[in-house]
Design a protein around this motif. Structure first.
Motif, mmCIF file in Angstrom:
data_model
loop_
_atom_site.group_PDB
_atom_site.id
_atom_site.type_symbol
_atom_site.label_atom_id
_atom_site.label_comp_id
_atom_site.label_asym_id
_atom_site.label_seq_id
_atom_site.Cartn_x
_atom_site.Cartn_y
_atom_site.Cartn_z
ATOM 1 N N ASP A 126 29.574 -2.978 75.032
ATOM 2 C CA ASP A 126 30.104 -3.195 76.235
ATOM 3 C C ASP A 126 31.156 -2.362 76.993
ATOM 4 O O ASP A 126 31.575 -2.522 77.997
ATOM 5 N N ARG A 127 31.691 -1.873 75.891
ATOM 6 C CA ARG A 127 33.007 -0.928 76.182
ATOM 7 C C ARG A 127 32.820 0.297 76.946
ATOM 8 O O ARG A 127 33.486 1.054 77.238
ATOM 9 N N ILE A 128 31.373 0.758 76.490
ATOM 10 C CA ILE A 128 31.060 2.005 76.969
ATOM 11 C C ILE A 128 30.218 2.199 78.323
ATOM 12 O O ILE A 128 29.258 1.424 78.640
ATOM 13 N N PHE A 129 30.747 2.891 79.418
ATOM 14 C CA PHE A 129 30.212 3.189 80.563
ATOM 15 C C PHE A 129 29.320 4.185 80.667
ATOM 16 O O PHE A 129 29.593 5.243 80.204
ATOM 17 N N VAL A 130 28.359 4.244 81.604
ATOM 18 C CA VAL A 130 27.258 5.012 81.540
ATOM 19 C C VAL A 130 27.255 5.802 82.931
ATOM 20 O O VAL A 130 27.286 5.161 83.801
#
Length: 375
Positions: A126-130
């Motif tokens: 959830d903390r990792i943006f793509v």
């Protein structure tokens, strides 16, 4: 008798002369067969080859060290090779390599394993943006300038044309900012991106980050997030404040209360179940981004963001597409005076417990134990 003595001396001299001459053609290195009876290996008294790092220019060392915490300066205590008119990003690559080498070394330290490893569960994803268009993954670590990096990704994803055009309320509205999270994808898609995309995140001195989180959520609260003052703060005060008779300026959460809560492992875990995801602002970097379980390409430091930001943009291949927002002079510099001020009224016992909680963060990223708080 005398004649025999001189004959013996002469014979020894000839033997020594022959040995010196033969050494030019014979290798006297010790050899031992391998364990499986194969070709013998020559034993050399050297360590296995380790990737070497190019020495940094003196100007770069001084600039980085002047903006870092006392802990971070160790990373820049390397042999200098003379000054350059300008700091080159290729030179900063040496610093990023050293950081990753340190990270890898601490990750293998079994005594810190529980503080440096975490399962790759949905909370981390959830903390990792793509950014699929440019194959980038960014793990957010609150209170280290994440807002600006999210703006960079929003521009890359095509939602806005410039970082300056993005309203602040849109940046943190995940329904409107156009930033997908890694957790929203299938297992196969997650695995493929973790193995092939450029991955980075930013860290900051752990104690200074806690001070920033405390000020932002419990003192200033610029985004008007009432649950911090009206729900989280009262719960911490009830459990950790020694005296509950607060009037006037003493009302509200004190930093001392905050430190006691963070350093009390069983009590904190019980409260955190009530607080939900609001606790991300003071979770460890391990809990947020799993740096020992995900192979990141760059770990930037808040204290040297002026150098890290352009390096990350170039390393990710997007330097010509977007720019990092202007950094006000001195805003990222480590402030020991501020740290001493906030911790001045806190007991050594509570500081030790707090350090134990964040020891993994200190060790993984080269931040030394703040001995000035323990003296």
């Amino acid at each position: 008798m005398m004649r025999r003595h001189w004959l013996l001396v002469g014979a020894c001299g000839w033997v020594l002369l022959v040995l010196v001459f033969a050494s030019k053609f014979i290798n006297f290195g010790f050899r031992m067969p391998d364990d499986y009876g194969g070709r013998p290996e020559l034993l050399n008294w050297t360590f296995p080859s380790i990737k070497t790092v190019k020495p940094l220019p003196e100007q770069l060392v001084q600039k980085a060290a002047s903006q870092s915490s006392p802990a971070v300066t160790q990373l820049f205590s390397v042999q200098s090779s003379g000054g350059l008119a300008e700091v080159e990003l290729s030179d900063w690559h040496s610093v990023t390599v050293q950081r990753l080498q340190l990270l890898s070394s601490i990750c293998r330290n079994s005594s810190l394993w529980n503080l440096t490893h975490t399962p790759l569960r949905k909370f981390v994803l959830d903390r990792i943006f793509v950014c699929d268009k440019y194959k980038i993954l960014f793990c957010q670590t609150p209170k280290v300038g994440n807002t600006q990096w999210k703006k960079v990704l929003i521009v890359l994803n095509g939602k806005f044309s410039k970082v300056e055009d993005i309203p602040e309320n849109v940046v943190h509205d995940h329904e409107r900012n156009g930033l997908p999270r890694l957790s929203s994808m299938s297992d196969a898609e997650i695995t493929e991106r973790l193995h092939t995309y450029f991955k980075f995140f930013i860290v900051r001195d752990p104690f200074e980050r806690l001070i920033s989180a405390f000020k932002d959520k419990f003192v200033k609260n610029p985004r008007f997030e009432p649950w911090y003052k009206h729900n989280i703060a009262p719960a911490i005060i009830r459990k950790y404040r020694k005296s509950h008779q607060d009037t006037g300026e003493s009302a509200g959460l004190h930093f001392e209360d905050f430190v006691r809560y963070l350093g009390d492992e069983p009590g904190r875990q019980h409260l955190d179940q009530q607080f939900g995801n609001h606790i991300i602002h003071w979770l460890t970097y391990t809990e947020l981004c799993a740096p020992c379980d995900i192979s990141y390409d760059v770990v930037g430091h808040h204290e040297t963001l002026e150098l890290d930001a352009p390096y990350i943009l170039k390393a990710a291949g997007i330097a010509d597409l977007v720019s990092y927002p202007t950094i006000p002079p001195g805003i990222t510099r480590y402030n020991q005076t501020k740290v001493e001020h906030y911790f001045s009224g806190i007991s050594k016992r509570d500081i030790r417990r707090l350090y134990a909680r964040y020891q993994g963060d200190f060790s993984l990223f080269g931040y030394h134990r703040p001995d000035f708080l323990f003296d």
